[in-house]
Design a protein around this motif. Structure first.
Motif, mmCIF file in Angstrom:
data_model
loop_
_atom_site.group_PDB
_atom_site.id
_atom_site.type_symbol
_atom_site.label_atom_id
_atom_site.label_comp_id
_atom_site.label_asym_id
_atom_site.label_seq_id
_atom_site.Cartn_x
_atom_site.Cartn_y
_atom_site.Cartn_z
ATOM 1 N N MET A 62 0.764 -1.043 0.019
ATOM 2 C CA MET A 62 -0.303 -0.011 0.000
ATOM 3 C C MET A 62 1.026 1.277 0.048
ATOM 4 O O MET A 62 2.106 1.257 0.260
ATOM 5 C CB MET A 62 -0.824 -0.074 1.324
ATOM 6 N N LEU A 63 0.400 2.299 -0.321
ATOM 7 C CA LEU A 63 0.989 3.632 -0.094
ATOM 8 C C LEU A 63 1.168 3.944 1.249
ATOM 9 O O LEU A 63 0.281 3.576 1.933
ATOM 10 C CB LEU A 63 0.296 4.860 -0.779
ATOM 11 N N LEU A 64 2.153 4.571 1.765
ATOM 12 C CA LEU A 64 2.454 4.826 3.113
ATOM 13 C C LEU A 64 1.330 5.502 3.734
ATOM 14 O O LEU A 64 0.895 5.227 5.023
ATOM 15 C CB LEU A 64 3.714 5.695 3.418
ATOM 16 N N GLU A 65 0.529 6.702 3.212
ATOM 17 C CA GLU A 65 -0.650 7.393 3.935
ATOM 18 C C GLU A 65 -1.573 6.343 4.162
ATOM 19 O O GLU A 65 -2.340 6.400 5.304
ATOM 20 C CB GLU A 65 -0.841 8.284 2.920
ATOM 21 N N ASP A 66 -1.758 5.264 3.219
ATOM 22 C CA ASP A 66 -3.074 4.217 3.534
ATOM 23 C C ASP A 66 -2.359 3.105 4.686
ATOM 24 O O ASP A 66 -3.351 3.027 5.622
ATOM 25 C CB ASP A 66 -3.110 3.511 2.280
ATOM 26 N N ILE A 67 -1.372 2.970 4.960
ATOM 27 C CA ILE A 67 -0.627 2.022 5.719
ATOM 28 C C ILE A 67 -1.026 2.516 7.195
ATOM 29 O O ILE A 67 -1.471 2.057 7.970
ATOM 30 C CB ILE A 67 0.885 1.737 5.512
ATOM 31 N N TRP A 68 -0.454 3.949 7.479
ATOM 32 C CA TRP A 68 -0.936 4.447 8.649
ATOM 33 C C TRP A 68 -2.357 4.496 8.980
ATOM 34 O O TRP A 68 -2.582 4.683 10.232
ATOM 35 C CB TRP A 68 0.048 5.761 8.726
ATOM 36 N N ARG A 69 -3.355 4.914 8.090
ATOM 37 C CA ARG A 69 -4.464 5.026 8.387
ATOM 38 C C ARG A 69 -4.924 3.741 8.667
ATOM 39 O O ARG A 69 -6.033 3.625 9.669
ATOM 40 C CB ARG A 69 -5.352 5.408 7.188
ATOM 41 N N LYS A 70 -4.433 2.726 8.590
ATOM 42 C CA LYS A 70 -5.138 1.163 9.032
ATOM 43 C C LYS A 70 -4.318 0.771 10.290
ATOM 44 O O LYS A 70 -4.679 0.321 11.127
ATOM 45 C CB LYS A 70 -4.679 0.355 7.876
ATOM 46 N N SER A 124 7.527 0.467 -7.459
ATOM 47 C CA SER A 124 7.179 0.151 -6.084
ATOM 48 C C SER A 124 6.448 1.308 -5.466
ATOM 49 O O SER A 124 6.532 2.677 -5.829
ATOM 50 C CB SER A 124 8.397 -0.005 -5.046
ATOM 51 N N ASN A 125 5.293 1.083 -4.616
ATOM 52 C CA ASN A 125 4.644 2.132 -3.875
ATOM 53 C C ASN A 125 5.402 2.589 -2.578
ATOM 54 O O ASN A 125 4.722 3.528 -2.049
ATOM 55 C CB ASN A 125 3.182 1.354 -3.395
ATOM 56 N N GLY A 126 6.762 2.395 -2.470
ATOM 57 C CA GLY A 126 7.551 2.717 -1.464
ATOM 58 C C GLY A 126 8.348 4.001 -1.888
ATOM 59 O O GLY A 126 7.682 4.785 -2.822
ATOM 60 N N LEU A 127 8.865 4.738 -0.951
ATOM 61 C CA LEU A 127 9.759 5.915 -0.911
ATOM 62 C C LEU A 127 10.950 5.744 -1.640
ATOM 63 O O LEU A 127 11.657 4.749 -1.782
ATOM 64 C CB LEU A 127 10.119 6.437 0.379
ATOM 65 N N GLU A 128 11.139 6.884 -2.570
ATOM 66 C CA GLU A 128 12.380 6.687 -3.539
ATOM 67 C C GLU A 128 13.895 6.313 -2.780
ATOM 68 O O GLU A 128 14.293 5.238 -3.368
ATOM 69 C CB GLU A 128 12.555 8.270 -4.136
ATOM 70 N N HIS A 129 14.170 6.837 -1.723
ATOM 71 C CA HIS A 129 15.262 6.437 -1.098
ATOM 72 C C HIS A 129 15.374 5.145 -0.644
ATOM 73 O O HIS A 129 16.305 4.480 -0.593
ATOM 74 C CB HIS A 129 15.755 7.362 -0.107
ATOM 75 N N TYR A 130 14.091 4.637 0.018
ATOM 76 C CA TYR A 130 14.051 3.249 0.513
ATOM 77 C C TYR A 130 14.418 2.254 -0.870
ATOM 78 O O TYR A 130 15.123 1.436 -0.698
ATOM 79 C CB TYR A 130 12.660 3.075 0.979
ATOM 80 N N VAL A 131 13.554 2.574 -1.891
ATOM 81 C CA VAL A 131 13.608 1.393 -3.013
ATOM 82 C C VAL A 131 14.970 1.229 -3.540
ATOM 83 O O VAL A 131 15.598 0.334 -3.775
ATOM 84 C CB VAL A 131 12.247 1.959 -4.085
ATOM 85 N N LYS A 132 15.600 2.506 -3.980
ATOM 86 C CA LYS A 132 16.731 2.732 -4.498
ATOM 87 C C LYS A 132 17.796 1.962 -3.496
ATOM 88 O O LYS A 132 18.991 1.494 -3.902
ATOM 89 C CB LYS A 132 17.198 3.947 -4.944
ATOM 90 N N GLY A 133 17.806 2.364 -2.120
ATOM 91 C CA GLY A 133 18.617 2.005 -0.883
ATOM 92 C C GLY A 133 18.642 0.366 -1.017
ATOM 93 O O GLY A 133 19.762 -0.122 -1.006
ATOM 94 N N VAL A 134 17.449 -0.230 -0.988
ATOM 95 C CA VAL A 134 17.360 -1.766 -1.048
ATOM 96 C C VAL A 134 18.265 -2.020 -2.153
ATOM 97 O O VAL A 134 19.147 -3.075 -2.136
ATOM 98 C CB VAL A 134 16.038 -2.264 -1.027
ATOM 99 N N ALA A 135 17.902 -1.895 -3.183
ATOM 100 C CA ALA A 135 18.702 -2.142 -4.608
ATOM 101 C C ALA A 135 20.041 -2.171 -4.540
ATOM 102 O O ALA A 135 20.890 -2.845 -5.007
ATOM 103 C CB ALA A 135 17.869 -1.495 -5.753
#
Length: 232
Positions: A62-70, A124-135
């Protein structure tokens, strides 16, 4: 491997989700998640117990904003945005500190597909630095022609993100490879083949309904590609 009766066509490109598809997210997320709530309590922005980690894992994709709502529905928007900041900070430091993992055979499979001339992308629905950081941490970043994230492109859905990727790179035929219903939707609504990854187990049984093929290990992609018909 479960397939529909449709004979697959060799794609020009493959587009991969990150969490639950390439990256064994819980190896990073679980320690960061607990630390995040410790920090929120220290900052007097959250009281009470940390919500169950299973709840967080069920929201992956999910998008982060939707994750925290849940996960923390009773908290204010300000707390949600602070949680965004903390999660990114803790995950980026965690990539250096924790022993995080890709799924088995991910790097080797991506290398084999690249050698076969398949163009490789991440959406990915994640944040840019996270996605690139993992890769980058797991040494697969150079294999991708593009890494697209909702955080970088501010897209409202994965359908929009994949459409942007296809348009920007002139891709007409692709396999969308992912583990969540948002990946199935992103592939199908953009007229592409969907390969559902049934090995992560974060979603419920209906998550991958509508996929053209279900795989139970990542390296099955090479066999699928080799057995697919050449595109006309």
């Amino acid at each position: 491997m479960e397939t529909t009766q449709t004979k697959l066509q060799k794609p020009e490109a493959m587009i991969f989700d990150m969490d639950g598809t390439l990256f064994k997210t819980e190896t990073l997320l679980i320690p960061a998640y607990h630390e995040l709530f410790d920090r929120l309590r220290e900052e007097k922005m959250y009281e009470g117990e940390t919500p169950p980690e299973e709840l967080m894992l069920s929201c992956l994709g999910m998008l982060l904003e939707d994750i925290w709502r849940k996960v923390i529905p009773d908290c204010s928007e300000a707390v949600h945005r602070r949680a965004d900041e903390l999660l990114l900070e803790l995950e980026l430091s965690g990539l250096k500190e924790y022993s995080t993992e890709l799924y088995p055979e991910v790097k080797e499979t991506l290398e084999q597909l690249s050698r076969r001339g398949v163009r490789l992308f991440v959406a990915s629905n994640g944040l840019e630095h996270y996605v690139k950081g993992v890769a980058e941490t797991h040494l697969i970043a150079p294999l991708f022609e593009g890494m697209y994230s909702a955080g970088e492109h501010q897209t409202a859905s994965k359908v929009d993100l994949v459409r942007l990727l296809l348009d920007n790179h002139g891709v007409s035929s692709a396999w969308m490879v992912g583990d969540r219903s948002s990946d199935v939707e992103a592939g199908k609504k953009n007229g592409q083949t969907v390969i559902g990854c049934a090995y992560a187990g974060f979603g419920n049984g209906h998550e991958l309904a509508g996929s053209d093929v279900l795989i139970t290990s990542f390296n099955e992609l090479v066999t699928l590609y080799d057995q697919a018909e050449d595109s006309e």
